[in-house]
Design an enzyme around this catalytic site. Structure first.
Site, PDB file in Angstrom:
ATOM      1  N   HIS A  63      60.781 -19.807  21.472  1.00 18.03           N
ATOM      2  CA  HIS A  63      59.519 -19.064  21.623  1.00 18.03           C
ATOM      3  C   HIS A  63      58.746 -19.575  22.839  1.00 18.03           C
ATOM      4  O   HIS A  63      58.286 -18.789  23.677  1.00 18.03           O
ATOM      5  CB  HIS A  63      58.693 -19.228  20.341  1.00 18.03           C
ATOM      6  N   GLU A  64      58.617 -20.895  22.921  1.00 15.03           N
ATOM      7  CA  GLU A  64      57.872 -21.483  24.049  1.00 15.03           C
ATOM      8  C   GLU A  64      58.609 -21.310  25.373  1.00 15.03           C
ATOM      9  O   GLU A  64      57.987 -21.152  26.421  1.00 15.03           O
ATOM     10  CB  GLU A  64      57.595 -22.962  23.785  1.00 15.03           C
ATOM     11  N   HIS A 101      57.603 -18.139  26.994  1.00 13.85           N
ATOM     12  CA  HIS A 101      56.400 -18.282  27.817  1.00 13.85           C
ATOM     13  C   HIS A 101      56.727 -18.959  29.147  1.00 13.85           C
ATOM     14  O   HIS A 101      56.321 -18.498  30.219  1.00 13.85           O
ATOM     15  CB  HIS A 101      55.363 -19.142  27.084  1.00 13.85           C
ATOM     16  N   ASP A 103      48.754 -15.807  21.051  1.00 12.60           N
ATOM     17  CA  ASP A 103      49.319 -15.073  22.186  1.00 12.60           C
ATOM     18  C   ASP A 103      48.715 -13.680  22.304  1.00 12.60           C
ATOM     19  O   ASP A 103      48.480 -13.173  23.398  1.00 12.60           O
ATOM     20  CB  ASP A 103      50.842 -14.970  22.030  1.00 12.60           C
TER      21      ASP A 103
END
Length: 396
Positions: free
Chosen positions: A73-74, A77, A169
């Site tokens: 997930h990170e 980003h 987010d």
């Protein structure tokens, strides 16, 4: 769960690098790993018929899968940010998820939105893959249950993270939309921050109602309220940051710098303070000069204040003095944003304000704070402490 720029004092240790990005684990992550291992191990033992200690090894495997999901997930980003020219300082995994630290803010609303939504998009993809695996695998098996739990957790993370309020987010995406509409990033941040606080309040009310209806356990109530508290604090920090950022143009180092009053090396501390206090310019910063009149050190006000008044006539001012080279310097022409970033990079209580090789004065960090947050209770500069700049970290 969120992206952060210029975060300082990271509470974690580096455990490696991935695609050139440093990876950190917060101490809180170890607590979560232990808790999930025990809870899921008990579930595997009671519901799947797996005897201990194998059931707890399954729980540990589930923790590893969760960590992998959060990391991916990170990475969503981080890699999206790098693609748009934004440097990534690191990824930290912690109790309630993780965060990506970037070296600057997104330059445009579109980039801000893309970076924000990349993480939830990865979680949706992982959830879809795990859901497909759970559907294909036999029911009531360890592998099938792991796939189902991973699908549920990733989809839950994706849905929760797209809620339109900072520090989530979805809050960044909301900010990007308001930014594009109003043309004011700070105002957009404040709007998204208040939306985050509203989400926190609604979530708290909902989870308390569910607990009263006995639809969730006490553990679930406490855990979700912890998440709500984190959301409330993060939203408030975003609002505070936006208000401070709006005041960056008011930072004028030439005006904020205190003048310097120099005394000869070897002067008793009490006499140096008496001379300084009689100066008509107010209360200038106390410094030490050599025989040629050159500034060689700056008196540490906290160290001087720690000395008993009865000892000060017998102690040379040099004993509570730091060399000029040990005091961080700020060039007088820096913009407000550059000043704050420099203070974040080199936390301290005071800074030399320079013009070329000349020292124009001393900036006390509390004076800088009074410009950024004029409505907060005033504090003596010595109370600000070396970590005061962390109050201005840019949690996005």
């Amino acid at each position: 769960m969120e992206d952060r720029a210029q975060r300082r004092g990271r509470p974690g240790r580096q455990v490696g690098r991935l695609l050139g990005i440093p990876l950190y684990l917060s101490p809180s992550m170890y607590l979560l790993a232990l808790l999930v291992t025990v809870v899921y191990g008990g579930y595997a033992e009671s519901e799947l018929g797996v005897a201990a200690p194998a059931s707890y090894l399954i729980g540990l495997g589930f923790v590893a899968c969760l960590l992998g999901s959060v990391l991916l997930h990170e990475l969503g980003h981080a890699l999206t940010a790098r693609r748009h020219g934004i440097g990534v300082r690191g990824i930290t995994l912690e109790l309630l998820g993780g965060y990506t630290e970037m070296d600057r803010d997104a330059p445009r609303p579109r980039v801000d939105a893309l970076v924000a939504l990349a993480g939830p998009a990865v979680s949706v993809l992982l959830g879809a893959i795990a859901a497909t695996a759970a559907w294909l695998l036999p029911d009531r098996t360890v592998v099938g249950q792991l796939a189902f739990q991973l699908a549920a957790s990733n989809l839950l993370v994706a849905v929760f993270n797209v809620l339109p309020g900072l520090p989530l987010d979805g809050g960044r995406a909301l900010r990007a939309g308001v930014w594009a509409l109003l043309g004011d990033r700070d105002r957009a941040t404040e709007v998204a921050g208040w939306a985050g606080r509203l989400i926190a309040l609604v979530t708290a009310a909902l989870v308390i109602t569910l607990y009263q209806l006995q639809l969730i356990t006490l553990f679930g109530l406490v855990f979700i309220l912890l998440v709500v508290f984190t959301l409330w604090q993060g939203a408030g920090q975003s609002i505070r940051l936006a208000r401070m950022t709006r005041r960056f143009p008011l930072i004028d180092l030439r005006r904020l710098a205190k003048p310097i009053f120099a005394v000869p090396s070897g002067t008793p501390l009490a006499e140096a303070q008496r001379r300084r206090d009689s100066d008509t310019r107010g209360r200038p910063a106390l410094a030490v000069a050599d025989a040629a009149g050159r500034l060689v050190g700056l008196v540490d006000a906290r160290a001087a204040a720690a000395l008993l008044a009865a000892r000060r006539p017998w102690v040379a001012v040099d004993t509570v003095t730091r060399s000029m080279g040990a005091v961080p310097a700020l060039a007088v022409g820096l913009s407000g944003e550059q000043v704050v970033r420099a203070v974040q990079a080199h936390p301290g209580a005071e800074y030399l304000v320079t013009s070329g090789e000349d020292v124009l004065g001393v900036l006390h960090v509390a004076d800088l704070a009074s410009v950024l947050e004029p409505h907060r209770a005033p504090r003596r500069w010595g109370d600000a402490g070396p970590d005061a700049p962390d109050q201005w970290k840019k949690d996005q």
